[in-house]
Each structure stands twice: as structure tokens, then as C-alpha cells.
Design a protein around this motif. Sequence first.
Motif, PDB file in Angstrom:
ATOM      1  N   PRO A  57       0.845  -1.309   0.099  1.00  0.00           N
ATOM      2  CA  PRO A  57       0.002   0.012   0.134  1.00  0.00           C
ATOM      3  C   PRO A  57       0.904   1.376  -0.011  1.00  0.00           C
ATOM      4  O   PRO A  57       2.045   1.409   0.809  1.00  0.00           O
ATOM      5  CB  PRO A  57      -0.831  -0.221   1.306  1.00  0.00           C
ATOM      6  N   MET A  58       0.651   2.408  -0.789  1.00  0.00           N
ATOM      7  CA  MET A  58       1.293   3.363  -0.706  1.00  0.00           C
ATOM      8  C   MET A  58       0.282   4.754  -0.743  1.00  0.00           C
ATOM      9  O   MET A  58      -0.826   4.635  -1.377  1.00  0.00           O
ATOM     10  CB  MET A  58       2.296   3.441  -1.910  1.00  0.00           C
ATOM     11  N   THR A  59       0.923   5.885  -0.306  1.00  0.00           N
ATOM     12  CA  THR A  59       0.096   7.127  -0.461  1.00  0.00           C
ATOM     13  C   THR A  59       0.973   7.912  -1.474  1.00  0.00           C
ATOM     14  O   THR A  59       2.041   8.170  -1.233  1.00  0.00           O
ATOM     15  CB  THR A  59       0.206   7.868   0.839  1.00  0.00           C
ATOM     16  N   LEU A  60       0.292   8.564  -2.396  1.00  0.00           N
ATOM     17  CA  LEU A  60       0.813   9.504  -3.451  1.00  0.00           C
ATOM     18  C   LEU A  60       0.350  10.908  -3.010  1.00  0.00           C
ATOM     19  O   LEU A  60      -0.760  11.446  -2.888  1.00  0.00           O
ATOM     20  CB  LEU A  60       0.571   9.118  -4.962  1.00  0.00           C
ATOM     21  N   LEU A  61       1.219  11.710  -2.947  1.00  0.00           N
ATOM     22  CA  LEU A  61       0.996  13.131  -2.574  1.00  0.00           C
ATOM     23  C   LEU A  61       1.197  14.068  -3.971  1.00  0.00           C
ATOM     24  O   LEU A  61       2.275  13.918  -4.671  1.00  0.00           O
ATOM     25  CB  LEU A  61       1.837  13.603  -1.344  1.00  0.00           C
ATOM     26  N   PHE A  62       0.359  14.799  -4.091  1.00  0.00           N
ATOM     27  CA  PHE A  62       0.391  15.872  -5.327  1.00  0.00           C
ATOM     28  C   PHE A  62       0.196  17.208  -4.526  1.00  0.00           C
ATOM     29  O   PHE A  62      -0.851  17.754  -4.406  1.00  0.00           O
ATOM     30  CB  PHE A  62      -0.722  15.542  -6.140  1.00  0.00           C
ATOM     31  N   PRO A  63       1.185  17.971  -4.321  1.00  0.00           N
ATOM     32  CA  PRO A  63       1.082  19.335  -3.567  1.00  0.00           C
ATOM     33  C   PRO A  63       1.184  20.103  -4.946  1.00  0.00           C
ATOM     34  O   PRO A  63       2.019  20.289  -5.760  1.00  0.00           O
ATOM     35  CB  PRO A  63       2.441  19.357  -2.948  1.00  0.00           C
ATOM     36  N   GLY A 103      -7.629   0.080  -4.190  1.00  0.00           N
ATOM     37  CA  GLY A 103      -7.441  -0.260  -2.827  1.00  0.00           C
ATOM     38  C   GLY A 103      -6.073  -0.320  -2.163  1.00  0.00           C
ATOM     39  O   GLY A 103      -5.998  -0.216  -0.928  1.00  0.00           O
ATOM     40  N   LYS A 104      -5.087  -0.213  -3.121  1.00  0.00           N
ATOM     41  CA  LYS A 104      -3.878  -0.220  -2.266  1.00  0.00           C
ATOM     42  C   LYS A 104      -3.002   0.966  -2.641  1.00  0.00           C
ATOM     43  O   LYS A 104      -1.852   1.399  -2.318  1.00  0.00           O
ATOM     44  CB  LYS A 104      -2.760  -1.318  -3.266  1.00  0.00           C
ATOM     45  N   CYS A 105      -3.936   2.035  -3.159  1.00  0.00           N
ATOM     46  CA  CYS A 105      -3.110   3.328  -3.500  1.00  0.00           C
ATOM     47  C   CYS A 105      -4.092   4.661  -3.081  1.00  0.00           C
ATOM     48  O   CYS A 105      -5.040   4.652  -3.508  1.00  0.00           O
ATOM     49  CB  CYS A 105      -3.218   3.281  -4.913  1.00  0.00           C
ATOM     50  N   ASP A 106      -3.596   5.353  -2.052  1.00  0.00           N
ATOM     51  CA  ASP A 106      -4.227   6.338  -1.356  1.00  0.00           C
ATOM     52  C   ASP A 106      -3.637   7.650  -2.173  1.00  0.00           C
ATOM     53  O   ASP A 106      -2.524   7.927  -2.042  1.00  0.00           O
ATOM     54  CB  ASP A 106      -4.212   6.440   0.199  1.00  0.00           C
ATOM     55  N   ILE A 107      -4.559   8.584  -2.822  1.00  0.00           N
ATOM     56  CA  ILE A 107      -3.492   9.781  -3.349  1.00  0.00           C
ATOM     57  C   ILE A 107      -4.427  11.059  -2.660  1.00  0.00           C
ATOM     58  O   ILE A 107      -5.516  11.100  -2.539  1.00  0.00           O
ATOM     59  CB  ILE A 107      -4.193   9.661  -4.862  1.00  0.00           C
ATOM     60  N   ILE A 108      -3.244  11.879  -2.231  1.00  0.00           N
ATOM     61  CA  ILE A 108      -4.045  13.049  -1.564  1.00  0.00           C
ATOM     62  C   ILE A 108      -3.603  14.597  -2.457  1.00  0.00           C
ATOM     63  O   ILE A 108      -2.212  14.517  -2.746  1.00  0.00           O
ATOM     64  CB  ILE A 108      -3.396  13.162  -0.134  1.00  0.00           C
ATOM     65  N   VAL A 109      -4.300  15.110  -2.976  1.00  0.00           N
ATOM     66  CA  VAL A 109      -4.114  16.330  -3.574  1.00  0.00           C
ATOM     67  C   VAL A 109      -4.060  17.483  -2.536  1.00  0.00           C
ATOM     68  O   VAL A 109      -5.055  17.669  -1.880  1.00  0.00           O
ATOM     69  CB  VAL A 109      -5.077  16.646  -4.711  1.00  0.00           C
ATOM     70  N   ILE A 165       5.121   2.391 -12.984  1.00  0.00           N
ATOM     71  CA  ILE A 165       5.992   3.029 -12.039  1.00  0.00           C
ATOM     72  C   ILE A 165       5.707   2.256 -10.404  1.00  0.00           C
ATOM     73  O   ILE A 165       6.613   1.893  -9.897  1.00  0.00           O
ATOM     74  CB  ILE A 165       6.218   4.189 -11.734  1.00  0.00           C
ATOM     75  N   LEU A 166       4.409   2.504 -10.104  1.00  0.00           N
ATOM     76  CA  LEU A 166       4.152   1.946  -8.930  1.00  0.00           C
ATOM     77  C   LEU A 166       4.297   0.501  -8.600  1.00  0.00           C
ATOM     78  O   LEU A 166       4.868   0.283  -7.565  1.00  0.00           O
ATOM     79  CB  LEU A 166       2.549   2.463  -8.244  1.00  0.00           C
TER      80      LEU A 166
END
Length: 414
Positions: free
Chosen positions: A106-112, A135-141, A205-206
Motif C-alpha cells: 500500500p502506498m500514498t501519493l502526494l500531489f502538492p 485499494g492499495k493506492c491512497d492519493i492526496i491532492v 512505476i508504482l
Amino acid sequence: MKNQDPPQAGFEDSSATWQQNPVDLNPLQRSHPRLSNARFHKWNAGAVICSLILLTITLMAPSMALISLGLFVFCSLQGLFYWVGLIMSLRRHSVEIEADDDALLPMTLLFPVHDEANMMPQMAEVISSLDYPAGKCDIIVLIEQNDIATQIAFYQLAWPSHVRLGVVPEGLPQTKPRACNYGLALANSSIIGIFDAEDRPDPQILREVSARFSASPKNLACLQAPLIITHHNTAPLAYLFAVEYAMQFTFLLPAWLSCRAPTPLSGAGNFLRADVLRKVGAWDPFNVTEDADLGIRLTRFGYTIETLQSPVYETAPANFRDWFFQRTRWSTGYLQTLLVHLRDPIDFFWQVGILSMLLFFISFIARIFTPVAHIALLIIVFADINHLVPYLASTWLGWFSFFIYSGRFFAFCD
């Protein structure tokens, strides 16, 4: 993508939640204050550039011939790394991409993002192209609280269920690393990835990140993707940017890693273990090149960095003004990072060793002074060419400089 009314109440709820459960957005200052750039953050780009120009003029005064030799050698310092990187690039091998979704990490991607409302449609398209189970990828803008236009643009698109908005509370300094620290506080995954709004990562890439971290020891803290400038823009500035990025990620980065030198990261396309990131103090909100600083800090704490094969595509600055302010910011940040990590040189020496310390010092000094040195060198070439040609053709130091500098030729052929 369908339109949605921007829920203005949601912005107020976000602020209320922040006030009730405040998050430390500068953990480095609390956990490792001697490694924080809070003391040097007032160094501005104008002061740096003026200082470098004055220093260059001072050095040029005694002798044009002597300074032509010195600047040429100095501009060539990093050329050694290109040859080492070229040799290391020949040893690269393919990585087997993980195909079993259940085995993926599981990973979290940050898009600042900041003032980038126009980039929301492209970000949505990029996120949809990533080959990774939702379900394995949490993305936060991550959008600043006072950046209402970008927030509205976010809510005007229909995002996948694993994408959420993180409204960064108001505060100073209002910087990308501070926003990333807020995203880290919201993340609940073991791997944290960083992308900029204009990035277009390889869809695989992920999966490569997951496979590499799963098969690597726990001291591997970061995987850095190569950044590639797309060639759709045929302007000379874009081409020069493409050449520079090719040098950086094809030669310099592998060379630094092979020498186990403190390695500056790029601002995007890097993936880090969340527990390690918290342990080393996360990002320094007072450093304008927080990525470079974090890479050095990881090495100081005994962690390693490796490179990915899957690239991340970027675009070059559109005009000279954007390029100039980007470069002055980088020079400022490199100087800040140098000052911070040499604040306690004895500790730095014991943590990384004499070779890594020298490589760090030479690399960052070269990064700070090389832009001005290149300009001065061009002036010397046109103003006093009679001294430069004999130097290159008839002295051992000239031959050596030419040999070192020729390593850059491979980047132009890439």
C-alpha cells in the motif's frame, strides 16, 4: 468528467478539524533542530546571485589567463561523475514487475499544488493512467487553504474514490515541504510518493516501486525515478533542459550512489518509506530545495537511495523568466543545504566519512558556482581566446580538464 458544486462548507470543516487536532508541520525543528534550515531561510536568491557575481569579478581581476584555467577546471569538477555514472549505467539490469495485486504494497501519493487550477484535468488523467489497484493506492491532492481557485477546480472534476483533497492550513512558511508534511500526517501507508502537478509518470512505476521495496533491505529508504524532459517543445531552452536532466539522472545520480555519497533528491518522482521519513524529521519547510536536503539527511542517518527504471516525464520552463527564478531558487537552496549540514562538520564527518563529506562539499559548491562560472568562462573565451587555446592544447591540466568535461558529451547524445 462531470461538474460538481464546490462544497464551501467543506473548507470550513477542514479548518475546524485542524484547530481541534493540530498537526506538527515542522517535525524536523522539533526532533532535529540542528538540521533545520530555519536559521538560514532568509537567504534570498538575489543576495546569492549578487554575491556570486561580485566574487567572480573579484577573481577575474588579477589575470584573465589564470581565471580561465581556474574556472574551466572548476566547471569540470562534476565531469568526473559523468564518467563514473556512465560506467555504472552499463551495469543496470531489468527489474521484474510485480503482477500479483495481493502482494503489492500500500502506498500514498502526494500531489502538492499551488495556483495550478489549470493542471487539474491533466492530473486526473495521469492518476487514471496509473496501473495500480485503487485499494492499495491512497492519493492526496494538497492545496493551500487560501488557494480557493485550485480547490474549486478540484471539485469540478469527478475523481476516483481513492483520491481525496488535503486542504493545507494557513501558516508560514507557505511552502511545498510544509504541504508535504501535512500530507504525511494524513497518510496511512508504508510508502510515500511525491509528484508535481505537471508530472506524467510511467503507468507501471508504482508496481516497480512495490517490487523493489519488497525485495530490498529495510535500510533502503528511497527510490528516485529518472526525470525526463519531453521534447514536444522545440525551443532551445527546453532542449537544454532535456540535456541537463539527462546528465543529472543518467550520469550524475548513478555516480553519486555508486560512491555512496550524500545524494540530493529531485522534487518529484521519489518514493520513501513512511516510517523512515518520520524518523529523520520529514521535509524542512524552511528549505527551498527540500528534496536535496532530505537526500543528504537520509545518508546521514545511515539509509540508502536507489534509482528506478520507470521514468517520470516533465516539461521545461516555458520562458526565460521562469527558468531564471527556478535557477536562483535552486542556487539559494543548495547554499542553505550546505550551510545546514556543515553547521556541525565533525558530526557530519563521523556520520558519512571523509570521502562522502568531500564529495558532498565539492558537488554543492559546484552546483552553486557553476552557473556563474559558465557565464564568466564564455566571456573569457570571447575576450581572451589566445590564452584559452594554448591552455587546452599544451598543458597537462588543460588536457585533464578537457577529458573531464568531455563526459558531458554523452548527455548530448542521449
